[in-house]
Design an enzyme around this catalytic site. Sequence first.
Site, PDB file in Angstrom:
ATOM      1  N   ASN A   1       0.877  -1.163   0.000  1.00 35.02           N
ATOM      2  CA  ASN A   1       0.000   0.000   0.000  1.00 35.02           C
ATOM      3  C   ASN A   1       0.918   1.217   0.000  1.00 35.02           C
ATOM      4  O   ASN A   1       1.472   1.569   1.032  1.00 35.02           O
ATOM      5  CB  ASN A   1      -0.888  -0.035   1.259  1.00 35.02           C
ATOM      6  CG  ASN A   1      -1.702   1.237   1.420  1.00 35.02           C
ATOM      7  OD1 ASN A   1      -1.786   2.052   0.504  1.00 35.02           O
ATOM      8  ND2 ASN A   1      -2.304   1.419   2.594  1.00 35.02           N
TER       9      ASN A   1
ATOM     10  N   LYS B   1       0.197   4.219  -0.295  1.00 35.35           N
ATOM     11  CA  LYS B   1      -0.433   5.421   0.273  1.00 35.35           C
ATOM     12  C   LYS B   1      -0.148   6.614  -0.643  1.00 35.35           C
ATOM     13  O   LYS B   1      -0.101   6.442  -1.856  1.00 35.35           O
ATOM     14  CB  LYS B   1       0.052   5.636   1.717  1.00 35.35           C
ATOM     15  CG  LYS B   1      -0.130   4.369   2.567  1.00 35.35           C
ATOM     16  CD  LYS B   1       0.081   4.575   4.015  1.00 35.35           C
ATOM     17  CE  LYS B   1      -0.150   3.261   4.746  1.00 35.35           C
ATOM     18  NZ  LYS B   1      -0.023   3.385   6.195  1.00 35.35           N
TER      19      LYS B   1
ATOM     20  N   HIS C   1      -9.496   1.726   4.517  1.00 36.27           N
ATOM     21  CA  HIS C   1      -8.253   1.787   5.288  1.00 36.27           C
ATOM     22  C   HIS C   1      -8.463   2.716   6.491  1.00 36.27           C
ATOM     23  O   HIS C   1      -9.212   3.693   6.405  1.00 36.27           O
ATOM     24  CB  HIS C   1      -7.123   2.304   4.392  1.00 36.27           C
ATOM     25  CG  HIS C   1      -5.783   2.197   5.048  1.00 36.27           C
ATOM     26  ND1 HIS C   1      -5.330   3.120   5.954  1.00 36.27           N
ATOM     27  CD2 HIS C   1      -4.823   1.246   4.959  1.00 36.27           C
ATOM     28  CE1 HIS C   1      -4.134   2.747   6.389  1.00 36.27           C
ATOM     29  NE2 HIS C   1      -3.803   1.613   5.797  1.00 36.27           N
TER      30      HIS C   1
ATOM     31  N   GLU D   1      -6.790   5.013   7.658  1.00 32.68           N
ATOM     32  CA  GLU D   1      -6.515   6.432   7.380  1.00 32.68           C
ATOM     33  C   GLU D   1      -7.703   7.085   6.678  1.00 32.68           C
ATOM     34  O   GLU D   1      -7.998   8.257   6.893  1.00 32.68           O
ATOM     35  CB  GLU D   1      -5.229   6.559   6.544  1.00 32.68           C
ATOM     36  CG  GLU D   1      -3.996   6.279   7.395  1.00 32.68           C
ATOM     37  CD  GLU D   1      -2.836   5.657   6.639  1.00 32.68           C
ATOM     38  OE1 GLU D   1      -2.813   5.695   5.397  1.00 32.68           O
ATOM     39  OE2 GLU D   1      -1.938   5.106   7.318  1.00 32.68           O
TER      40      GLU D   1
ATOM     41  N   GLU E   1      -5.889  -4.799  10.301  1.00 30.43           N
ATOM     42  CA  GLU E   1      -4.833  -3.842  10.608  1.00 30.43           C
ATOM     43  C   GLU E   1      -5.132  -3.140  11.922  1.00 30.43           C
ATOM     44  O   GLU E   1      -5.914  -2.182  11.950  1.00 30.43           O
ATOM     45  CB  GLU E   1      -4.717  -2.794   9.495  1.00 30.43           C
ATOM     46  CG  GLU E   1      -4.410  -3.378   8.135  1.00 30.43           C
ATOM     47  CD  GLU E   1      -3.723  -2.363   7.229  1.00 30.43           C
ATOM     48  OE1 GLU E   1      -2.629  -2.658   6.766  1.00 30.43           O
ATOM     49  OE2 GLU E   1      -4.274  -1.264   7.019  1.00 30.43           O
TER      50      GLU E   1
ATOM     51  N   GLY F   1       2.297   2.058  10.840  1.00 34.24           N
ATOM     52  CA  GLY F   1       3.302   3.114  10.723  1.00 34.24           C
ATOM     53  C   GLY F   1       3.987   3.465  12.035  1.00 34.24           C
ATOM     54  O   GLY F   1       4.691   4.461  12.133  1.00 34.24           O
TER      55      GLY F   1
ATOM     56  N   SER G   1       3.098  -2.358  10.299  1.00 32.71           N
ATOM     57  CA  SER G   1       4.542  -2.498  10.538  1.00 32.71           C
ATOM     58  C   SER G   1       5.091  -3.880  10.185  1.00 32.71           C
ATOM     59  O   SER G   1       6.000  -4.376  10.838  1.00 32.71           O
ATOM     60  CB  SER G   1       4.891  -2.125  11.987  1.00 32.71           C
ATOM     61  OG  SER G   1       4.516  -0.784  12.248  1.00 32.71           O
TER      62      SER G   1
HETATM   63  P1  PGA Z   1       2.663   0.121   7.662  1.00 36.25           P
HETATM   64  O1  PGA Z   1       1.235   0.410   7.007  1.00 36.25           O
HETATM   65  O2  PGA Z   1       3.181  -1.161   7.079  1.00 36.25           O
HETATM   66  O3  PGA Z   1       3.519   1.317   7.274  1.00 36.25           O
HETATM   67  O4  PGA Z   1       2.468   0.023   9.141  1.00 36.25           O
HETATM   68  C1  PGA Z   1       0.333  -0.632   6.762  1.00 36.25           C
HETATM   69  C2  PGA Z   1      -0.946  -0.068   6.190  1.00 36.25           C
HETATM   70  O5  PGA Z   1      -1.373   0.996   6.645  1.00 36.25           O
HETATM   71  O6  PGA Z   1      -1.559  -0.653   5.273  1.00 36.25           O
END
Ligand code: PGA
Length: 261
Positions: free
Chosen positions: A9, A11, A94, A96, A164, A170, A210
């Site tokens: 992803n 982003k 997601h 976010e 998630e 993140g 992560s």
């Molecule tokens: P990350 O993000 O691997 O940077 O923690 C995962 C995601 O938000 O899909």
Amino acid sequence: MRKPIIAGNWKMNNTARAGVALVEELKPLVKNANCEVVVCVPAIDIPAVSEAVKGSNIALGAQNVHFAPKGAYTGEISAEMLNEYGVKYVIIGHSERRQYFGETDETVNKRTLAALEAGLIPIVCIGESLEERETGKTEAVLAKQIKEGMKGIDDISKIVIAYEPVWAIGTGKTATAEQANETIGFIRKTCAEVFCPKCAEKVRIQYGGSMNAGNCKQLMAMPEIDGGLIGGASLKAHDFSEIANYDKGGMAGMKLSKELL
Ligand code: PGA
């Protein structure tokens, strides 16, 4: 049998040019990966990246799709627009998008049904916040996200679910492999109750938060975890390829559904 799926992803990272360069670097590194490899890219990168992935084993994904086929929805993208470029997967809901763009279980549901209708495979994201985990609400939160966000799907195995935990995205904090496996087991059990047991055995459920080259093997060794949705570590070809190649040599192979064990 569930074919593992490792999806990046990106982003809001990588211009189209940078995205193509990343994919070109990635192609030889993942060509023997023993799983499905996907890159979910910013909408504006889709035309260029769809050319770049042609003839490779990398599938293309988007990060959002609108529920209406067309119309007055400034800034949104329809499923038909994605289809024209051979997009196969689309991330929906997601955390976010839920946190910053007002996405709710209701809009997640509408987008998911529209994506399925158009022949796209939704990667529907669910997960609890740190506060919800610490106050013992994880299961209730996930059950609600499943019941409301996935309402009306006739066969749940047609989608991919990404678990998630919001506190792991993140932050460098990963859920332990056991924690992730247990929670994904709960998600599968809920899918069996809400939809049907057979479809629940078939639906692929990823872990995200992560995930990186260092922890992917341990996570992927868990029986319930069918893949990963990778943010930060998907932005470097080498790091992402290490995850996609977690099963180098084919030791882990397909995930067997309980019926077949
Ligand atoms: P990350 O993000 O691997 O940077 O923690 C995962 C995601 O938000 O899909």
